[in-house]
Write a protein that holds these residues in place. Structure first.
Motif, PDB file in Angstrom:
ATOM      1  N   ILE A  84      10.056   7.782  -0.374  1.00 49.58           N
ATOM      2  CA  ILE A  84       8.869   8.007   0.449  1.00 49.58           C
ATOM      3  C   ILE A  84       7.687   8.376  -0.434  1.00 49.58           C
ATOM      4  CG2 ILE A  84       7.852   9.392   2.288  1.00 49.58           C
ATOM      5  CD1 ILE A  84      10.071   7.469   3.194  1.00 49.58           C
ATOM      6  N   ASP A  85       7.904   9.270  -1.388  1.00 50.89           N
ATOM      7  CA  ASP A  85       6.836   9.675  -2.313  1.00 50.89           C
ATOM      8  C   ASP A  85       6.339   8.480  -3.120  1.00 50.89           C
ATOM      9  OD1 ASP A  85       6.994  12.291  -1.453  1.00 50.89           O
ATOM     10  OD2 ASP A  85       8.259  12.967  -3.118  1.00 50.89           O
ATOM     11  N   GLU A  88       4.186   6.254  -1.045  1.00 47.04           N
ATOM     12  CA  GLU A  88       2.865   6.853  -0.833  1.00 47.04           C
ATOM     13  C   GLU A  88       1.964   6.632  -2.042  1.00 47.04           C
ATOM     14  OE1 GLU A  88       3.838  10.873   0.175  1.00 47.04           O
ATOM     15  OE2 GLU A  88       4.254  10.380   2.282  1.00 47.04           O
ATOM     16  N   ARG A  89       2.553   6.633  -3.238  1.00 52.04           N
ATOM     17  CA  ARG A  89       1.754   6.347  -4.439  1.00 52.04           C
ATOM     18  C   ARG A  89       1.295   4.890  -4.466  1.00 52.04           C
ATOM     19  NH1 ARG A  89       5.541   9.991  -6.663  1.00 52.04           N
ATOM     20  NH2 ARG A  89       6.914   8.335  -7.433  1.00 52.04           N
ATOM     21  N   ILE A  91       0.710   3.078  -1.764  1.00 49.51           N
ATOM     22  CA  ILE A  91      -0.327   3.005  -0.727  1.00 49.51           C
ATOM     23  C   ILE A  91      -1.651   3.549  -1.257  1.00 49.51           C
ATOM     24  CG2 ILE A  91      -1.032   3.919   1.515  1.00 49.51           C
ATOM     25  CD1 ILE A  91       2.056   3.923   2.191  1.00 49.51           C
ATOM     26  N   ALA A  92      -1.581   4.647  -2.017  1.00 49.01           N
ATOM     27  CA  ALA A  92      -2.801   5.261  -2.538  1.00 49.01           C
ATOM     28  C   ALA A  92      -3.428   4.446  -3.671  1.00 49.01           C
ATOM     29  CB  ALA A  92      -2.494   6.672  -3.034  1.00 49.01           C
ATOM     30  N   LYS A 100      -1.225  -2.311   1.338  1.00 50.99           N
ATOM     31  CA  LYS A 100      -1.266  -1.005   2.001  1.00 50.99           C
ATOM     32  C   LYS A 100      -0.518  -1.036   3.332  1.00 50.99           C
ATOM     33  CE  LYS A 100      -5.498   1.104   0.162  1.00 50.99           C
ATOM     34  NZ  LYS A 100      -4.840   2.344  -0.259  1.00 50.99           N
ATOM     35  N   GLU A 104       2.850   0.926   4.305  1.00 51.31           N
ATOM     36  CA  GLU A 104       2.787   1.871   5.420  1.00 51.31           C
ATOM     37  C   GLU A 104       3.892   1.540   6.423  1.00 51.31           C
ATOM     38  OE1 GLU A 104       1.256   4.545   5.986  1.00 51.31           O
ATOM     39  OE2 GLU A 104      -0.760   4.574   5.134  1.00 51.31           O
ATOM     40  N   ARG A 107       7.277   2.449   4.884  1.00 53.05           N
ATOM     41  CA  ARG A 107       7.430   3.915   4.888  1.00 53.05           C
ATOM     42  C   ARG A 107       7.827   4.397   6.275  1.00 53.05           C
ATOM     43  NH1 ARG A 107       4.202   8.124   6.306  1.00 53.05           N
ATOM     44  NH2 ARG A 107       4.425  10.076   5.133  1.00 53.05           N
TER      45      ARG A 107
END
Length: 210
Positions: A84-85, A88-89, A91-92, A100, A104, A107
């Motif tokens: 998950i982490d 998120e990286r 996506i960022a 993205k 998302e 995730r």
């Protein structure tokens, strides 16, 4: 990625040889350009066409600073929370809406947040990831009819959906067969991701290791 240290060393070596043998400057440039083309070709082959998981992993490890490639290593070795982490990286880091929205959606699927997963799948019209994501959601929820209703344009996607349905239906034999079909049908980074994600899915379902 091109190893620029090799390019620099090659350039220096060619410069010395050109001076010794009085080669024209165009020869040195041609050799460097050829080296770069071969390096790029090899990189794309490994990323998109290779079936050698060992070579693919070496490529990923060499370029693990990229959030996407780092995520693939986490899929292989990390926990669900670390996945998950890592997502998120991704996506960022990436600005492209398709990337993205795809991550998302992935995730949300990993978190069993089906409403959010559908929301992002709907934001992927005209891509292969939207229908695949919706089929995955339906398969996770055990809705075979819906899962099979989405148009999927690759054989590995079809096999991966069948594998997830088999997992949901607790059919070990079918899971093993379709998981193998999905992995064999994929190449490059996708093959690596499928191999390790399906292996982890089986372990999380308390099946024996594939």
């Amino acid at each position: 990625m091109i190893n620029w240290i090799y390019v620099i060393v090659l350039g220096i070596l060619l410069g010395v040889l050109s001076a010794i043998f009085n080669w024209p400057f165009s020869v040195a440039i041609s050799v460097i350009v050829l080296f770069a083309i071969c390096s790029i070709g090899r990189m794309y082959y490994i990323a998109y066409a290779s079936t050698d998981l060992g070579k693919i992993k070496k490529y990923i490890e060499k370029n693990k600073k990229d959030p996407f490639l780092n995520y693939l290593l986490v899929v292989e070795e990390g926990t669900k929370e670390e996945e998950i982490d890592a997502m998120e990286r991704v996506i960022a880091h990436y600005r492209q809406p398709v990337i993205k929205n795809t991550y998302e959606m992935n995730r949300a699927i990993r978190l069993d947040d089906w409403e959010r997963a559908r929301y992002f799948a709907d934001k992927l019209p005209g891509t292969k990831y939207g229908p695949y994501g919706k089929a995955c959601i339906a398969a996770f929820l055990g809705n075979r009819e819906e899962a099979k209703s989405y148009p999927l344009n690759t054989k590995w996607m079809e096999a991966a959906i069948e594998a997830q349905l088999a997992l949901t239906e607790n059919n070990l034999e079918a899971f093993d067969q379709f998981a193998s079909d999905a992995i064999q049908g994929a190449k490059g980074l996708q093959r690596f991701a499928l191999h390790h994600s399906l292996k982890k899915a089986k372990l999380e379902h308390n099946f024996n290791e594939i």
